[in-house]
Scaffold this motif. Structure first.
Motif, PDB file in Angstrom:
ATOM      1  N   GLY A 427      50.267  54.531  46.900  1.00 38.66           N
ATOM      2  CA  GLY A 427      50.987  54.696  45.633  1.00 38.66           C
ATOM      3  C   GLY A 427      51.376  56.158  45.505  1.00 38.66           C
ATOM      4  N   ILE A 428      52.639  56.400  45.149  1.00 35.91           N
ATOM      5  CA  ILE A 428      53.071  57.796  45.067  1.00 35.91           C
ATOM      6  C   ILE A 428      53.616  58.090  43.680  1.00 35.91           C
ATOM      7  CG2 ILE A 428      54.519  59.581  46.062  1.00 35.91           C
ATOM      8  CD1 ILE A 428      54.813  57.981  48.495  1.00 35.91           C
ATOM      9  N   VAL A 429      53.187  59.210  43.129  1.00 34.66           N
ATOM     10  CA  VAL A 429      53.821  59.705  41.908  1.00 34.66           C
ATOM     11  C   VAL A 429      54.493  61.014  42.299  1.00 34.66           C
ATOM     12  CG1 VAL A 429      53.473  60.486  39.564  1.00 34.66           C
ATOM     13  CG2 VAL A 429      52.067  58.640  40.487  1.00 34.66           C
ATOM     14  N   PHE A 430      55.800  61.024  42.236  1.00 37.94           N
ATOM     15  CA  PHE A 430      56.538  62.194  42.692  1.00 37.94           C
ATOM     16  C   PHE A 430      56.514  63.299  41.648  1.00 37.94           C
ATOM     17  CE2 PHE A 430      58.305  58.659  45.077  1.00 37.94           C
ATOM     18  CZ  PHE A 430      58.286  59.178  46.358  1.00 37.94           C
ATOM     19  N   GLN A 431      56.823  64.490  42.155  1.00 39.54           N
ATOM     20  CA  GLN A 431      56.862  65.654  41.279  1.00 39.54           C
ATOM     21  C   GLN A 431      57.862  65.452  40.138  1.00 39.54           C
ATOM     22  OE1 GLN A 431      57.130  69.063  43.724  1.00 39.54           O
ATOM     23  NE2 GLN A 431      56.822  70.517  42.084  1.00 39.54           N
ATOM     24  N   GLU A 432      59.028  64.916  40.481  1.00 34.85           N
ATOM     25  CA  GLU A 432      60.019  64.623  39.442  1.00 34.85           C
ATOM     26  C   GLU A 432      60.167  63.114  39.358  1.00 34.85           C
ATOM     27  OE1 GLU A 432      63.330  66.837  40.866  1.00 34.85           O
ATOM     28  OE2 GLU A 432      62.117  68.650  40.685  1.00 34.85           O
ATOM     29  N   PRO A 433      59.550  62.513  38.331  1.00 32.93           N
ATOM     30  CA  PRO A 433      59.594  61.051  38.270  1.00 32.93           C
ATOM     31  C   PRO A 433      61.008  60.569  38.003  1.00 32.93           C
ATOM     32  CG  PRO A 433      58.636  61.951  36.273  1.00 32.93           C
ATOM     33  CD  PRO A 433      58.851  63.108  37.194  1.00 32.93           C
ATOM     34  N   PHE A 434      61.400  59.536  38.708  1.00 31.35           N
ATOM     35  CA  PHE A 434      62.743  58.980  38.516  1.00 31.35           C
ATOM     36  C   PHE A 434      62.632  57.625  37.833  1.00 31.35           C
ATOM     37  CE2 PHE A 434      66.481  56.582  39.588  1.00 31.35           C
ATOM     38  CZ  PHE A 434      67.482  57.522  39.426  1.00 31.35           C
ATOM     39  N   LEU A 435      63.382  57.465  36.734  1.00 34.69           N
ATOM     40  CA  LEU A 435      63.391  56.176  36.046  1.00 34.69           C
ATOM     41  C   LEU A 435      64.748  55.520  36.251  1.00 34.69           C
ATOM     42  CD1 LEU A 435      61.593  57.053  32.690  1.00 34.69           C
ATOM     43  CD2 LEU A 435      60.619  56.144  34.801  1.00 34.69           C
ATOM     44  N   ASN A 443      60.643  49.182  34.929  1.00 41.73           N
ATOM     45  CA  ASN A 443      60.376  50.427  35.639  1.00 41.73           C
ATOM     46  C   ASN A 443      58.950  50.473  36.159  1.00 41.73           C
ATOM     47  OD1 ASN A 443      62.332  52.749  35.981  1.00 41.73           O
ATOM     48  ND2 ASN A 443      62.925  51.959  33.978  1.00 41.73           N
ATOM     49  N   ILE A 444      58.027  50.000  35.344  1.00 44.59           N
ATOM     50  CA  ILE A 444      56.625  49.996  35.798  1.00 44.59           C
ATOM     51  C   ILE A 444      56.450  48.988  36.928  1.00 44.59           C
ATOM     52  CG2 ILE A 444      54.244  49.476  35.126  1.00 44.59           C
ATOM     53  CD1 ILE A 444      54.879  50.514  32.364  1.00 44.59           C
ATOM     54  N   ALA A 445      57.129  47.861  36.796  1.00 46.00           N
ATOM     55  CA  ALA A 445      56.960  46.793  37.790  1.00 46.00           C
ATOM     56  C   ALA A 445      57.903  46.952  38.963  1.00 46.00           C
ATOM     57  CB  ALA A 445      57.184  45.428  37.130  1.00 46.00           C
ATOM     58  N   PHE A 446      58.400  48.165  39.189  1.00 44.11           N
ATOM     59  CA  PHE A 446      59.399  48.363  40.229  1.00 44.11           C
ATOM     60  C   PHE A 446      58.901  47.921  41.602  1.00 44.11           C
ATOM     61  CE2 PHE A 446      61.734  50.870  43.370  1.00 44.11           C
ATOM     62  CZ  PHE A 446      63.004  50.457  43.040  1.00 44.11           C
ATOM     63  N   GLY A 447      57.641  48.200  41.881  1.00 41.15           N
ATOM     64  CA  GLY A 447      57.108  47.848  43.197  1.00 41.15           C
ATOM     65  C   GLY A 447      56.704  46.391  43.308  1.00 41.15           C
ATOM     66  N   ARG A 448      56.605  45.703  42.153  1.00 44.17           N
ATOM     67  CA  ARG A 448      56.186  44.289  42.154  1.00 44.17           C
ATOM     68  C   ARG A 448      56.887  43.588  41.009  1.00 44.17           C
ATOM     69  NH1 ARG A 448      50.175  43.567  41.127  1.00 44.17           N
ATOM     70  NH2 ARG A 448      50.843  41.614  40.199  1.00 44.17           N
ATOM     71  N   PRO A 449      58.179  43.294  41.195  1.00 40.86           N
ATOM     72  CA  PRO A 449      58.990  42.799  40.065  1.00 40.86           C
ATOM     73  C   PRO A 449      58.429  41.539  39.420  1.00 40.86           C
ATOM     74  CG  PRO A 449      60.341  43.288  41.983  1.00 40.86           C
ATOM     75  CD  PRO A 449      58.919  43.376  42.431  1.00 40.86           C
ATOM     76  N   ASP A 450      57.573  40.804  40.141  1.00 36.93           N
ATOM     77  CA  ASP A 450      57.084  39.544  39.577  1.00 36.93           C
ATOM     78  C   ASP A 450      55.765  39.727  38.822  1.00 36.93           C
ATOM     79  OD1 ASP A 450      55.803  40.293  41.854  1.00 36.93           O
ATOM     80  OD2 ASP A 450      55.483  38.250  42.608  1.00 36.93           O
ATOM     81  N   ALA A 451      55.329  40.963  38.632  1.00 33.03           N
ATOM     82  CA  ALA A 451      54.040  41.183  37.966  1.00 33.03           C
ATOM     83  C   ALA A 451      54.082  40.656  36.528  1.00 33.03           C
ATOM     84  CB  ALA A 451      53.722  42.676  37.967  1.00 33.03           C
ATOM     85  N   ASN A 478      62.085  48.063  25.852  1.00 31.67           N
ATOM     86  CA  ASN A 478      63.012  49.148  25.554  1.00 31.67           C
ATOM     87  C   ASN A 478      63.666  49.658  26.837  1.00 31.67           C
ATOM     88  OD1 ASN A 478      62.828  50.719  22.597  1.00 31.67           O
ATOM     89  ND2 ASN A 478      64.117  51.639  24.159  1.00 31.67           N
ATOM     90  N   LEU A 479      64.955  49.959  26.722  1.00 32.86           N
ATOM     91  CA  LEU A 479      65.638  50.503  27.890  1.00 32.86           C
ATOM     92  C   LEU A 479      65.293  51.973  28.058  1.00 32.86           C
ATOM     93  CD1 LEU A 479      69.189  48.916  27.633  1.00 32.86           C
ATOM     94  CD2 LEU A 479      67.407  48.427  29.301  1.00 32.86           C
ATOM     95  N   VAL A 480      65.129  52.403  29.287  1.00 32.46           N
ATOM     96  CA  VAL A 480      64.950  53.828  29.571  1.00 32.46           C
ATOM     97  C   VAL A 480      65.945  54.220  30.654  1.00 32.46           C
ATOM     98  CG1 VAL A 480      62.532  53.956  28.943  1.00 32.46           C
ATOM     99  CG2 VAL A 480      63.155  53.299  31.252  1.00 32.46           C
ATOM    100  N   GLY A 481      65.863  55.460  31.064  1.00 30.50           N
ATOM    101  CA  GLY A 481      66.792  55.924  32.087  1.00 30.50           C
ATOM    102  C   GLY A 481      68.121  56.271  31.456  1.00 30.50           C
ATOM    103  N   GLU A 482      69.173  56.191  32.253  1.00 32.32           N
ATOM    104  CA  GLU A 482      70.482  56.665  31.805  1.00 32.32           C
ATOM    105  C   GLU A 482      70.942  56.041  30.497  1.00 32.32           C
ATOM    106  OE1 GLU A 482      73.678  57.378  34.272  1.00 32.32           O
ATOM    107  OE2 GLU A 482      72.495  59.144  34.799  1.00 32.32           O
ATOM    108  N   ARG A 492      57.570  60.317  31.008  1.00 31.21           N
ATOM    109  CA  ARG A 492      58.139  59.822  32.261  1.00 31.21           C
ATOM    110  C   ARG A 492      57.079  59.861  33.356  1.00 31.21           C
ATOM    111  NH1 ARG A 492      63.809  60.721  31.894  1.00 31.21           N
ATOM    112  NH2 ARG A 492      64.037  61.058  34.113  1.00 31.21           N
ATOM    113  N   GLN A 493      56.318  60.940  33.348  1.00 32.18           N
ATOM    114  CA  GLN A 493      55.274  61.111  34.334  1.00 32.18           C
ATOM    115  C   GLN A 493      54.250  59.973  34.245  1.00 32.18           C
ATOM    116  OE1 GLN A 493      54.606  62.425  37.337  1.00 32.18           O
ATOM    117  NE2 GLN A 493      55.366  64.363  36.503  1.00 32.18           N
TER     118      GLN A 493
END
Ligand SMILES: Nc1ncnc2c1ncn2[C@@H]1O[C@H](COP(=O)(O)OP(=O)(O)O)[C@@H](O)[C@H]1O
Ligand SMILES: [Mg+2]
Length: 597
Positions: A427-435, A443-451, A478-482, A492-493
């Motif tokens: 599991g990686i949390v990058f320095q600059e989190p991207f949403l 966004n949270i379920a990005f790695g496992r969309p069926d969670a 709620n929508l996040v990102g752009e 975001r972190q």
């Protein structure tokens, strides 16, 4: 590119056949009209030769001249009607061909981008890649329908016209097409001249996209520093550079086309002089001969004009193809070796064995780094900005391959593990989190969309994100990102941490998660991280001593080398680099001058 045309051979063949049919119909219509003229002429001047009907057929002698003319007119109309119908079918077929190609190519480029390694992205800026997916594939497509198909169509058309004209009158035909080599030479010359222009066009297009993308992304900075005029000027400059360049292309095209058109008119001169002389001598029919010939010469000129377009398309599409195929043909550096081993669920051993790495040859970023981490250990890595901390994490996840030494996970060189398995275990949390522009939950379920939602919530709780998410108007939906709410850096972190936790990875890499947040958020993230560390191997990178106080062991990284390691306490007592960093930061925090006691 030829392979590309081959892949679409059946659709292409259909377009080609339709075009051939159109040529035949065109000839049919022309001959009918010529016939009409001859019928009329014979009627007016009985001395004139009678109309020569094709295939020895003659209208029954009972037909009045008027009926014969009406019949001919009907034939012309019939040819015209079938031509119109076929033109429609041909237009649909060629649109279908080009659309299929563009969609497929675009998907290919996108798929390839997903598989390419980080090195490729380091070497190409994003605007250039956007340009390739969005615009260049169009131009490549035009190679098939604008070049290959056109060359075939024009070639066949010219051949058919030539054959037909030769069958009418050999000497006249040769006299009329005598200027053609000149046209050919002109087309080649033109094509050479356009090539650099189109290559440059691609670059300028990239620059325009870059100016746009950067100003949109950096809007806050631009406004904050009141630099809107400069941003506009930069965009305007890129825009007008592109305009000037396009104007160059248009100038060339606009000059070249009429010039070629004029050359072809010389043929008409020959035709009227020589052909007229033949008709007057009675060697050549007026309608089925001269009239048809004049039209054919005209069409001939139009086809030769197409060669100009082809020459133009060739250069446009070759320039674009270079850019598209650079992506499609780029080697995938980081890929599974044939004998790659599966890694169902890692225990969490990590070992780096004399690892050296450089992004650019000759400028080492990591040198002779060795470390060993046991399952469940909480490891801290500290060092100043640019020391190589993020790079170290990237090597564990095999975003890059090491130049020397090796990285082992669970005792196996990462280069011999299945890449997908390796990444699933980390599991990686990058320095600059991207949403992504999507809901919080997605966004949270990005790695496992069926969670299921409960698990998403649990991950969010672990990451200390549940509370602020619940406070959003639509909560997890709620929508996040752009296109959504603006979240703070700390929020975001924490979403990024929740994203990593949802996968429940045995190995967790956290890159400077608290670098850019206020002390209170830092505290929250700290406790989130501590929760997250339970039961897994974690490597926590930070430039701040305070973030690593709970680590089992800390490695101090300095200019790409590990200079110290030990528990926070041991390191403090050693009074080395760690102590220096810690003291400096403590003094900053409490505003004490950092002088020796
Ligand atoms: N993608 C990259 N391409 C080229 N150089 C890079 C890249 N990423 C980092 N670097 C360089 O490598 C060095 C270490 O960077 P990094 O690992 O990000 O340091 P840290 O995370 O400790 O601040 C820096 O000098 C940085 O400029
Ligand atoms: Mg970093």
């Amino acid at each position: 590119m030829v392979a590309l045309a081959w892949r679409y051979r059946w659709l292409s063949l259909r377009v080609l056949l339709l075009n051939m049919a159109l040529i035949a119909l065109n000839l049919g219509g022309l001959s009918s009209a010529g016939l009409g003229i001859d019928v009329l002429r014979h009627e007016l001047l009985p001395d004139a030769p009678p109309a020569a009907w094709p295939g020895g057929w003659m209208p029954p002698s009972t037909w009045s001249p008027r009926a014969t003319l009406a019949f001919v007119a009907f034939l012309v109309l019939l040819f015209a009607a079938v031509t119109a119908l076929l033109k429609f079918v041909a237009a649909v077929a060629s649109a279908e061909l080009s659309q299929q190609m563009v969609i497929r190519l675009r998907a290919d480029v996108y798929d390839k981008l997903q598989r390419l390694s980080f090195r490729f992205f380091d070497a190409h800026d994003s605007s250039s890649l956007i340009g390739r997916v969005a615009a260049d594939v169009q131009a490549v497509r035009s190679f098939v329908d604008g070049v290959v198909l056109k060359v075939l169509t024009v070639g066949l058309t010219l051949a058919v016209y030539m054959a037909y004209m030769l069958s009418l009158h050999v000497a006249l035909t040769l006299a009329c097409v005598a200027t053609s080599p000149l046209l050919w030479w002109g087309a080649v010359w033109f094509s050479r001249r356009m090539r650099p222009l189109y290559l440059r066009g691609g670059e300028l297009g990239d620059r325009l996209i870059a100016a746009l993308v950067e100003s949109v992304q950096g809007m806050a900075v631009i406004k904050g520093f009141g630099r809107e005029p400069e941003a506009m000027a930069r965009f305007a400059a890129a825009n007008s550079a592109l305009r000037q360049q396009r104007r160059g292309i248009f100038w060339n095209l606009s000059l070249y086309q009429p010039a070629m058109g004029f050359l072809t008119q010389i043929n008409q001169l020959v035709l009227i002089g020589y052909g007229g002389y033949l008709v007057i001598r009675g060697d050549f029919p007026l309608g089925a001969g001269l009239f048809v010939f004049a039209n054919l010469i005209h069409e001939f000129a139009a086809q030769v004009g197409q060669i100009v377009n082809i020459a133009n398309s060739i250069q446009a599409s070759l320039a674009a193809a270079e850019r598209v195929f650079e992506v499609l043909d780029a080697p995938i550096e980081i890929a599974d070796s044939p004998a790659a081993r599966p890694l169902p669920r890692a225990a969490g051993w990590i070992r780096l064995d004399s690892v050296s790495f450089a992004y650019h040859p000759g400028r080492p970023v990591l040198q002779d780094v060795s470390l060993e981490i046991a399952p469940g250990e909480r490891i801290g890595i500290i060092g100043e900005t640019g020391a190589g901390k993020s790079t170290l994490l990237a090597l564990i996840a095999r975003f890059y391959d090491v130049d020397a030494g090796a990285v082992f996970v669970d005792g196996c060189d990462v280069r011999h593990l299945r890449l997908h398995d390796l990444r699933r275990n980390i599991g990686i949390v990058f320095q600059e989190p991207f949403l992504f522009s999507n809901t919080v939950a997605a966004n949270i379920a990005f790695g496992r969309p069926d969670a299921p939602l409960e698990e998403i919530e649990r991950a969010a709780r672990q990451a200390a994100a549940h509370e602020f998410i619940s406070d959003l108007p639509q909560g997890y939906e709620n929508l996040v990102g752009e296109h959504g709410v603006n979240l703070s850096g700390g929020q975001r972190q924490r979403l990024a941490i929740a994203r990593a936790l949802l996968l429940d990875p045995p190995i967790l890499l956290l890159d400077d998660a608290t670098a850019a947040v206020d002390p209170e958020t830092e505290h929250e993230i700290q406790s989130a991280i501590q929760q997250a560390q339970q039961g897994r191997t974690t490597v926590l990178v930070s430039s701040r001593v305070s973030a690593l106080e709970h680590a089992d062991r800390i490695y101090v990284l300095q200019r790409g080398r590990i200079v110290e390691s030990g528990s926070p306490r041991q390191l403090w007592e050693r009074r080395g680099e760690y102590w220096r960093l810690a003291r400096q930061q403590l003094c900053e925090d409490f505003a004490i001058p950092a002088t020796e006691p």
